[in-house]
Design a protein around this motif. Sequence first.
Motif, PDB file in Angstrom:
ATOM      1  N   GLU A   1      61.693 103.212  54.107  1.00 43.77           N
ATOM      2  CA  GLU A   1      62.198 103.252  55.464  1.00 43.77           C
ATOM      3  C   GLU A   1      63.419 102.348  55.484  1.00 43.77           C
ATOM      4  OE1 GLU A   1      59.134 102.191  58.280  1.00 43.77           O
ATOM      5  OE2 GLU A   1      57.720 103.605  57.359  1.00 43.77           O
ATOM      6  N   TYR A   2      64.434 102.751  56.236  1.00 42.86           N
ATOM      7  CA  TYR A   2      65.690 102.012  56.302  1.00 42.86           C
ATOM      8  C   TYR A   2      66.012 101.687  57.750  1.00 42.86           C
ATOM      9  CZ  TYR A   2      65.974 104.537  51.889  1.00 42.86           C
ATOM     10  OH  TYR A   2      65.685 105.085  50.672  1.00 42.86           O
ATOM     11  N   ARG A   3      66.755 100.602  57.919  1.00 46.48           N
ATOM     12  CA  ARG A   3      67.228 100.232  59.247  1.00 46.48           C
ATOM     13  C   ARG A   3      68.645  99.692  59.112  1.00 46.48           C
ATOM     14  NH1 ARG A   3      64.418  95.487  60.924  1.00 46.48           N
ATOM     15  NH2 ARG A   3      62.573  96.709  60.470  1.00 46.48           N
TER      16      ARG A   3
ATOM     17  N   GLN B   1      66.554 109.435  41.702  1.00 45.02           N
ATOM     18  CA  GLN B   1      67.201 110.729  41.809  1.00 45.02           C
ATOM     19  C   GLN B   1      66.482 111.624  42.810  1.00 45.02           C
ATOM     20  OE1 GLN B   1      66.757 109.631  38.375  1.00 45.02           O
ATOM     21  NE2 GLN B   1      64.581 109.887  38.588  1.00 45.02           N
ATOM     22  N   MET B   2      67.143 112.708  43.133  1.00 41.20           N
ATOM     23  CA  MET B   2      66.638 113.761  44.003  1.00 41.20           C
ATOM     24  C   MET B   2      66.171 113.226  45.358  1.00 41.20           C
ATOM     25  SD  MET B   2      64.738 116.028  41.077  1.00 41.20           S
ATOM     26  CE  MET B   2      64.230 117.300  42.227  1.00 41.20           C
ATOM     27  N   PRO B   3      67.048 112.524  46.073  1.00 38.22           N
ATOM     28  CA  PRO B   3      66.625 111.941  47.342  1.00 38.22           C
ATOM     29  C   PRO B   3      66.387 112.991  48.428  1.00 38.22           C
ATOM     30  CG  PRO B   3      68.986 111.699  47.099  1.00 38.22           C
ATOM     31  CD  PRO B   3      68.468 112.262  45.794  1.00 38.22           C
ATOM     32  N   GLU B   4      65.432 112.676  49.282  1.00 41.01           N
ATOM     33  CA  GLU B   4      65.232 113.387  50.545  1.00 41.01           C
ATOM     34  C   GLU B   4      65.408 112.330  51.618  1.00 41.01           C
ATOM     35  OE1 GLU B   4      61.557 115.542  50.856  1.00 41.01           O
ATOM     36  OE2 GLU B   4      61.627 116.099  48.752  1.00 41.01           O
ATOM     37  N   ILE B   5      66.523 112.360  52.326  1.00 38.59           N
ATOM     38  CA  ILE B   5      66.849 111.343  53.327  1.00 38.59           C
ATOM     39  C   ILE B   5      66.845 111.997  54.699  1.00 38.59           C
ATOM     40  CG2 ILE B   5      68.610 109.727  54.146  1.00 38.59           C
ATOM     41  CD1 ILE B   5      69.557 109.531  51.178  1.00 38.59           C
ATOM     42  N   GLU B   6      66.092 111.400  55.608  1.00 36.63           N
ATOM     43  CA  GLU B   6      66.032 111.854  56.997  1.00 36.63           C
ATOM     44  C   GLU B   6      66.619 110.766  57.880  1.00 36.63           C
ATOM     45  OE1 GLU B   6      64.949 114.829  58.090  1.00 36.63           O
ATOM     46  OE2 GLU B   6      64.532 115.466  56.038  1.00 36.63           O
ATOM     47  N   LEU B   7      67.631 111.100  58.643  1.00 31.34           N
ATOM     48  CA  LEU B   7      68.314 110.141  59.507  1.00 31.34           C
ATOM     49  C   LEU B   7      67.854 110.274  60.953  1.00 31.34           C
ATOM     50  CD1 LEU B   7      71.870 110.762  58.083  1.00 31.34           C
ATOM     51  CD2 LEU B   7      70.446 108.757  57.641  1.00 31.34           C
ATOM     52  N   ASP B   8      67.747 109.129  61.630  1.00 30.33           N
ATOM     53  CA  ASP B   8      67.405 109.093  63.047  1.00 30.33           C
ATOM     54  C   ASP B   8      68.104 107.896  63.677  1.00 30.33           C
ATOM     55  OD1 ASP B   8      66.312 109.507  65.533  1.00 30.33           O
ATOM     56  OD2 ASP B   8      64.321 108.757  64.991  1.00 30.33           O
ATOM     57  N   GLY B   9      69.392 108.061  63.961  1.00 36.96           N
ATOM     58  CA  GLY B   9      70.174 106.970  64.534  1.00 36.96           C
ATOM     59  C   GLY B   9      70.329 105.817  63.551  1.00 36.96           C
TER      60      GLY B   9
ATOM     61  N   TRP C   1      73.062  99.233  56.199  1.00 37.84           N
ATOM     62  CA  TRP C   1      71.729  99.755  55.913  1.00 37.84           C
ATOM     63  C   TRP C   1      70.970  98.797  55.017  1.00 37.84           C
ATOM     64  CZ3 TRP C   1      69.522 103.469  58.543  1.00 37.84           C
ATOM     65  CH2 TRP C   1      70.304 104.421  59.182  1.00 37.84           C
ATOM     66  N   LYS C   2      69.685  98.616  55.331  1.00 39.43           N
ATOM     67  CA  LYS C   2      68.778  97.795  54.515  1.00 39.43           C
ATOM     68  C   LYS C   2      67.442  98.522  54.427  1.00 39.43           C
ATOM     69  CE  LYS C   2      70.901  93.384  55.564  1.00 39.43           C
ATOM     70  NZ  LYS C   2      70.846  92.289  54.634  1.00 39.43           N
ATOM     71  N   ILE C   3      66.676  98.177  53.408  1.00 39.71           N
ATOM     72  CA  ILE C   3      65.325  98.729  53.267  1.00 39.71           C
ATOM     73  C   ILE C   3      64.390  97.900  54.144  1.00 39.71           C
ATOM     74  CG2 ILE C   3      63.416  99.195  51.697  1.00 39.71           C
ATOM     75  CD1 ILE C   3      65.517  99.455  49.428  1.00 39.71           C
ATOM     76  N   SER C   4      63.699  98.565  55.073  1.00 38.01           N
ATOM     77  CA  SER C   4      62.766  97.869  55.956  1.00 38.01           C
ATOM     78  C   SER C   4      61.313  98.065  55.526  1.00 38.01           C
ATOM     79  CB  SER C   4      62.957  98.319  57.403  1.00 38.01           C
ATOM     80  OG  SER C   4      62.772  99.711  57.518  1.00 38.01           O
TER      81      SER C   4
END
Length: 138
Positions: free
Chosen positions: A112-114, A74-82, A120-123
């Motif tokens: 971290e995701y890619r 819960q309570m995600p903080e998601i930062e996107l960069d392409g 999307w996958k967890i990297s």
Amino acid sequence: MSDPAREALDRLEIHELRGAYSRAIDYENYERAHDIFTEDALVKYRAGDRHGAQEVYEYWRDNVEYEFSLHTVQMPEIELDGDEATGKWYMLVFYVAPDGSEGHVMGWYEDEYRRVDGEWKISAMDMGIEHDTAGYHV
């Protein structure tokens, strides 16, 4: 300038990916590791680091055991960069261990995701357990 619709969809897909991780463990669907993690993922568990989706699968298969578990995030903080992103989540897990002891865990995930082939996958994943009422995860 970013596309607000694409950004919203990316956040939703990452949120669902994090949920897929929880359900894979709760339902002992360990093969899902291949769908959730990149082939070169670095996953930091208390028992040591795992490298890649295959090692995560093998770790889950050989070490994750519950009579019952309910992993929540819960309570995600998601930062996107392409095609890359980071995420921080609170974790709360309710469980019954194989010995019948019941407890819950409070902690966090830092990911971290890619985006790989449009998905999307967890990297990278780091997990911290701050409190375990029955001590099963010590």
